[in-house]
Design a protein around this motif. Structure first.
Motif, PDB file in Angstrom:
ATOM      1  N   ASP A  59      -2.747  -7.707  -2.354  1.00  0.00           N
ATOM      2  CA  ASP A  59      -2.305  -6.607  -1.489  1.00  0.00           C
ATOM      3  C   ASP A  59      -1.958  -7.115  -0.091  1.00  0.00           C
ATOM      4  OD1 ASP A  59      -1.993  -3.692  -0.942  1.00  0.00           O
ATOM      5  OD2 ASP A  59      -3.687  -4.066   0.416  1.00  0.00           O
ATOM      6  N   ALA A  71       1.177  -6.840  10.339  1.00  0.00           N
ATOM      7  CA  ALA A  71       0.510  -5.975   9.365  1.00  0.00           C
ATOM      8  C   ALA A  71      -0.254  -6.797   8.339  1.00  0.00           C
ATOM      9  CB  ALA A  71       1.546  -5.094   8.671  1.00  0.00           C
ATOM     10  N   GLY A  72       0.349  -7.891   7.876  1.00  0.00           N
ATOM     11  CA  GLY A  72      -0.318  -8.734   6.891  1.00  0.00           C
ATOM     12  C   GLY A  72      -1.556  -9.400   7.459  1.00  0.00           C
ATOM     13  N   GLU A 107       1.441  -8.672  -0.389  1.00  0.00           N
ATOM     14  CA  GLU A 107       2.474  -7.635  -0.523  1.00  0.00           C
ATOM     15  C   GLU A 107       2.726  -6.931   0.809  1.00  0.00           C
ATOM     16  OE1 GLU A 107       0.803  -5.276  -3.605  1.00  0.00           O
ATOM     17  OE2 GLU A 107       1.132  -6.802  -5.158  1.00  0.00           O
ATOM     18  N   THR A 108       1.656  -6.702   1.572  1.00  0.00           N
ATOM     19  CA  THR A 108       1.811  -6.077   2.887  1.00  0.00           C
ATOM     20  C   THR A 108       2.620  -6.974   3.814  1.00  0.00           C
ATOM     21  OG1 THR A 108      -0.273  -4.869   2.658  1.00  0.00           O
ATOM     22  CG2 THR A 108       0.565  -5.177   4.890  1.00  0.00           C
ATOM     23  N   TYR A 109       2.341  -8.264   3.777  1.00  0.00           N
ATOM     24  CA  TYR A 109       3.095  -9.214   4.607  1.00  0.00           C
ATOM     25  C   TYR A 109       4.572  -9.203   4.239  1.00  0.00           C
ATOM     26  CZ  TYR A 109       4.888 -13.773   6.107  1.00  0.00           C
ATOM     27  OH  TYR A 109       5.649 -14.778   6.643  1.00  0.00           O
ATOM     28  N   LYS A 163       5.955  -5.605   5.372  1.00  0.00           N
ATOM     29  CA  LYS A 163       5.867  -5.113   6.752  1.00  0.00           C
ATOM     30  C   LYS A 163       5.819  -6.208   7.805  1.00  0.00           C
ATOM     31  CE  LYS A 163       3.440  -0.885   5.354  1.00  0.00           C
ATOM     32  NZ  LYS A 163       2.232  -0.037   5.558  1.00  0.00           N
ATOM     33  N   VAL A 181      -7.899  -0.330   6.614  1.00  0.00           N
ATOM     34  CA  VAL A 181      -6.502  -0.664   6.901  1.00  0.00           C
ATOM     35  C   VAL A 181      -6.297  -0.531   8.413  1.00  0.00           C
ATOM     36  CG1 VAL A 181      -4.082  -0.217   6.358  1.00  0.00           C
ATOM     37  CG2 VAL A 181      -5.850   0.292   4.656  1.00  0.00           C
ATOM     38  N   LYS A 223      -4.537  -6.973   7.950  1.00  0.00           N
ATOM     39  CA  LYS A 223      -5.232  -6.703   6.693  1.00  0.00           C
ATOM     40  C   LYS A 223      -6.039  -7.918   6.250  1.00  0.00           C
ATOM     41  CE  LYS A 223      -3.427  -3.694   3.936  1.00  0.00           C
ATOM     42  NZ  LYS A 223      -2.591  -2.975   2.938  1.00  0.00           N
TER      43      LYS A 223
END
Length: 288
Positions: A145, A157-158, A148-150, A153, A181, A161
């Motif tokens: 996750d 953001a990565g 995927e966030t990196y 966004k 988060v 998290k």
């Protein structure tokens, strides 16, 4: 100790940079300090506390001065291990003593499993080997996750998290959505996405490092004396739990260090450790 010298070394897909702080009269083994993604600059405070022996630090491929070149293969702990073996061979072939931190600890375990003759003593501090954890599926889902966030966004953001997840104490929930988060601003990180996707941690090493499965049988049979370090302030966090799990599989007691995951730092990189006490603990293991 004479002045530090910097050297370069060609490897498949990278040009490696390493620094040698020589002590000509010393009979102690050379001490190699490695991290990942931390580069040589992160070990300045610890190296300054080992002036009685030659100390070598290096920048892992893709980090600091060790740039990737065209056609670079995907970075893995085994590939990093080959790089470290090249550095050891270049400085004299070993056996050397190794202090390895975080992802560097994973890479050093890969090295010892393959080339134990190069390393006399390995102190692997808090290797983030999620595969060793009882809640591995949940932790690996959280790591996926983060990646995927990196990708979706950007770096701020990565990384936010990532920091939040690595700070969790205890087992992870099955659903990554149940983890905190935080906003990047809580950590002083940018909220804007600059479009880059080449961060050495989030793009290069995050998945291959945490998903790695060490060759435990080879490590148990190795001539290298292996210590797995954990920071007393890290108790319950991923790297502490993984370190104790790896130590158990190797049949050794965890070596407890003062401070936290970056306990050898002197306040740089946003982390204040206890470098004097940390160095004393490391020295006791190397000399035991």
């Amino acid at each position: 100790m004479t002045a530090s010298t910097t050297h370069t070394l060609e490897a498949p897909g990278a040009v490696l940079h390493y620094d040698v702080r020589p002590v000509q009269a010393s009979t102690a083994p050379t001490l190699l300090m490695i991290g990942s993604p931390m580069d040589a600059s992160g070990f300045a405070a610890l190296a300054a506390r080992f002036t009685d022996r030659t100390v070598v630090t290096y920048d892992p491929r893709g980090a600091g001065r060790s740039v990737l070149t065209e056609g670079a293969p995907r970075s893995t702990p085994d590939l990093h291990a080959d790089d470290v073996a090249r550095v050891i061979t270049a400085i004299g072939g070993g056996p050397v003593d190794v202090f390895a931190s975080s992802g560097g600890a994973v890479n050093a375990l890969a090295l010892v499993a393959r080339r134990p003759e190069l390393v006399r003593v390995l102190v692997a501090h808090e290797p983030p080997l999620a595969q060793a954890l009882p809640d591995r599926d949940n932790v690996l889902a959280a790591i996926a996750d983060i990646g995927e966030t990196y990708q979706a966004k950007g770096w701020g953001a990565g990384m936010a998290k990532f920091i939040a997840s690595t700070s969790v104490r205890g087992e992870f929930p099955a659903d990554p959505a149940d983890l905190p988060v935080p906003s990047p601003t809580e950590f002083g990180l940018p909220t804007e996405d600059d479009g880059s996707r080449d961060d050495v941690l989030l793009a290069q090493n995050l998945i291959t490092c945490t998903h790695y499965q060490p060759h435990y049988e080879a490590l148990r049979a190795a001539s290298t004396r292996i210590f797995i370090g954990v920071g007393v302030e890290s108790e319950g966090q991923i790297t502490y739990r993984a370190g104790t799990a790896v130590a158990e599989r190797l049949g050794v007691e965890p070596a407890v260090f003062p401070s936290h995951h970056g306990g050898f730092l002197e306040g740089d990189f946003g982390m204040k450790g206890e470098p004097d006490a940390f160095a004393a603990t490391l020295r006791s293991l190397l000399d035991s």
